[in-house]
Write an enzyme that holds these catalytic residues in place. Structure first.
Site, PDB file in Angstrom:
ATOM      1  N   GLY A 176       0.819  -1.216   0.000  1.00 33.36           N
ATOM      2  CA  GLY A 176       0.000   0.000   0.000  1.00 33.36           C
ATOM      3  C   GLY A 176       0.843   1.252   0.000  1.00 33.36           C
ATOM      4  O   GLY A 176       0.460   2.280   0.557  1.00 33.36           O
ATOM      5  N   ALA A 177       2.010   1.174  -0.660  1.00 32.77           N
ATOM      6  CA  ALA A 177       2.972   2.276  -0.613  1.00 32.77           C
ATOM      7  C   ALA A 177       2.653   3.408  -1.577  1.00 32.77           C
ATOM      8  O   ALA A 177       3.360   4.408  -1.606  1.00 32.77           O
ATOM      9  CB  ALA A 177       4.380   1.740  -0.904  1.00 32.77           C
ATOM     10  N   SER A 201      -7.331  -0.744  12.404  1.00 31.93           N
ATOM     11  CA  SER A 201      -8.185   0.443  12.388  1.00 31.93           C
ATOM     12  C   SER A 201      -8.868   0.587  13.740  1.00 31.93           C
ATOM     13  O   SER A 201      -9.094  -0.405  14.452  1.00 31.93           O
ATOM     14  CB  SER A 201      -9.260   0.313  11.311  1.00 31.93           C
ATOM     15  OG  SER A 201     -10.280   1.284  11.477  1.00 31.93           O
ATOM     16  N   TYR A 220     -15.545  -4.446   7.302  1.00 26.44           N
ATOM     17  CA  TYR A 220     -14.256  -3.790   7.521  1.00 26.44           C
ATOM     18  C   TYR A 220     -13.813  -3.968   8.967  1.00 26.44           C
ATOM     19  O   TYR A 220     -12.668  -4.347   9.247  1.00 26.44           O
ATOM     20  CB  TYR A 220     -14.382  -2.311   7.174  1.00 26.44           C
ATOM     21  CG  TYR A 220     -13.105  -1.516   7.346  1.00 26.44           C
ATOM     22  CD1 TYR A 220     -12.099  -1.571   6.391  1.00 26.44           C
ATOM     23  CD2 TYR A 220     -12.931  -0.689   8.451  1.00 26.44           C
ATOM     24  CE1 TYR A 220     -10.938  -0.833   6.533  1.00 26.44           C
ATOM     25  CE2 TYR A 220     -11.773   0.049   8.607  1.00 26.44           C
ATOM     26  CZ  TYR A 220     -10.784  -0.021   7.642  1.00 26.44           C
ATOM     27  OH  TYR A 220      -9.632   0.712   7.811  1.00 26.44           O
ATOM     28  N   ALA A 221     -14.724  -3.710   9.914  1.00 29.40           N
ATOM     29  CA  ALA A 221     -14.380  -3.834  11.327  1.00 29.40           C
ATOM     30  C   ALA A 221     -14.003  -5.266  11.681  1.00 29.40           C
ATOM     31  O   ALA A 221     -13.041  -5.511  12.423  1.00 29.40           O
ATOM     32  CB  ALA A 221     -15.548  -3.364  12.185  1.00 29.40           C
ATOM     33  N   LYS A 252     -10.491  -6.089  10.262  1.00 31.80           N
ATOM     34  CA  LYS A 252      -9.413  -5.439  11.011  1.00 31.80           C
ATOM     35  C   LYS A 252      -9.264  -6.035  12.407  1.00 31.80           C
ATOM     36  O   LYS A 252      -8.151  -6.091  12.948  1.00 31.80           O
ATOM     37  CB  LYS A 252      -9.660  -3.933  11.081  1.00 31.80           C
ATOM     38  CG  LYS A 252      -9.523  -3.223   9.737  1.00 31.80           C
ATOM     39  CD  LYS A 252      -8.128  -3.381   9.137  1.00 31.80           C
ATOM     40  CE  LYS A 252      -7.935  -2.525   7.903  1.00 31.80           C
ATOM     41  NZ  LYS A 252      -6.565  -2.648   7.342  1.00 31.80           N
ATOM     42  N   ILE A 300      -7.360   9.502   9.530  1.00 30.06           N
ATOM     43  CA  ILE A 300      -6.119  10.071   9.030  1.00 30.06           C
ATOM     44  C   ILE A 300      -6.444  10.937   7.817  1.00 30.06           C
ATOM     45  O   ILE A 300      -7.363  10.642   7.048  1.00 30.06           O
ATOM     46  CB  ILE A 300      -5.124   8.949   8.659  1.00 30.06           C
ATOM     47  CG1 ILE A 300      -4.870   8.034   9.870  1.00 30.06           C
ATOM     48  CG2 ILE A 300      -3.814   9.527   8.151  1.00 30.06           C
ATOM     49  CD1 ILE A 300      -4.251   8.709  11.077  1.00 30.06           C
TER      50      ILE A 300
END
Length: 250
Positions: free
Chosen positions: A13-14, A145, A158-159, A162, A190
């Site tokens: 993910g850079a 997250s 998603y939760a 993670k 972020i």
């Protein structure tokens, strides 16, 4: 104070966000970088920023990688290890997030599985592929997250994924000790495109709900990652570090 000269660091993910900020920080600290994202095109902004920092091409290897593909993970890790004679740190930032994905009652099996496939299965594939190439005194940092701890309405997949990342990290910390330390950072909001989308939908109330009254910057998450990969964190493993401005304190 954090010195990565002679160290090889792989970052997924850079191409942007936390991954790009981490790449720039660790380059300044002297690291040899293996940068991955879905395509060479996605990686271009990061490579341009590194070039502006005076990055030497012999210290950087950029490779496309879909972490959902276990064979591709094995190939990329093998190429990275061959180029730099091993890997000292693996930093996994790759993942997907869909704003307001839907209530659990309405989610399709395909939507649910996609979230787990990218955000959890991809993490597993990468870590499994990395293990044979890690040098002694190495480190893995996975990005989870705040949703993993708080839950998240409209984002259950998603939760859940993670949360699984945190469980995987704790298990790896036990399995890979003492040679490799494994830790997690758990960011809140972020300052990325995702945060902008939330503000567009919900207004300033999003920011007002954060005790520090602002979004975090990618560089602030990157600094915690750098610490966890460094010798300064040599007695830290199996931990989840919250980087969320106080959104979740636990």
């Amino acid at each position: 104070m954090i010195d990565f000269h002679g160290k090889t660091v792989l970052i997924t993910g850079a191409g942007g966000g936390i991954g790009a900020a981490t790449a720039q920080l660790l380059h300044r600290a002297g690291a040899q970088l293996v940068l991955t994202d879905l395509s060479a095109e996605v990686l271009k902004p990061t490579l341009q920023a590194l070039a502006e920092q005076g990055a030497s091409t012999d210290r950087i290897l950029a490779l496309p990688l879909d972490v959902c593909d276990a064979k591709a993970c094995s190939s990329v890790l093998a190429q990275a290890a061959a180029r730099f004679a091993g890997i000292d740190s693996v930093i996994h930032c790759a993942g997907i997030y869909i704003y307001r994905e839907g209530l659990v009652a309405d989610l399709s099996t395909e939507q649910w599985q996609r979230m787990l496939r990218v955000n959890l299965d991809g993490c597993f594939h990468l870590c499994q592929a990395a293990i044979p190439h890690l040098r002694p005194h190495s480190a893995i940092v996975l990005v989870a997250s705040v949703a993993a701890s708080r839950g998240s309405a409209m984002h259950a997949g998603y939760a859940a994924a993670k949360s699984g990342v945190i469980g995987l990290a704790k298990s790896l910390a036990l399995e890979l000790a003492p040679a490799t330390r494994v830790n997690v950072i758990s960011p809140g909001l972020i300052n990325t495109a995702m945060a902008s989308a939330m503000v567009a939908h919900r207004g300033s109330a999003v920011k007002d709900a954060i005790p520090l009254q602002r979004f975090g910057e990618p560089e602030e998450a990157a600094s915690v990652i750098a610490f966890l990969c460094s010798g300064m964190a040599s007695y830290v493993t199996g931990e989840t570090i919250n980087v969320n401005g106080g959104m979740y304190i636990g």
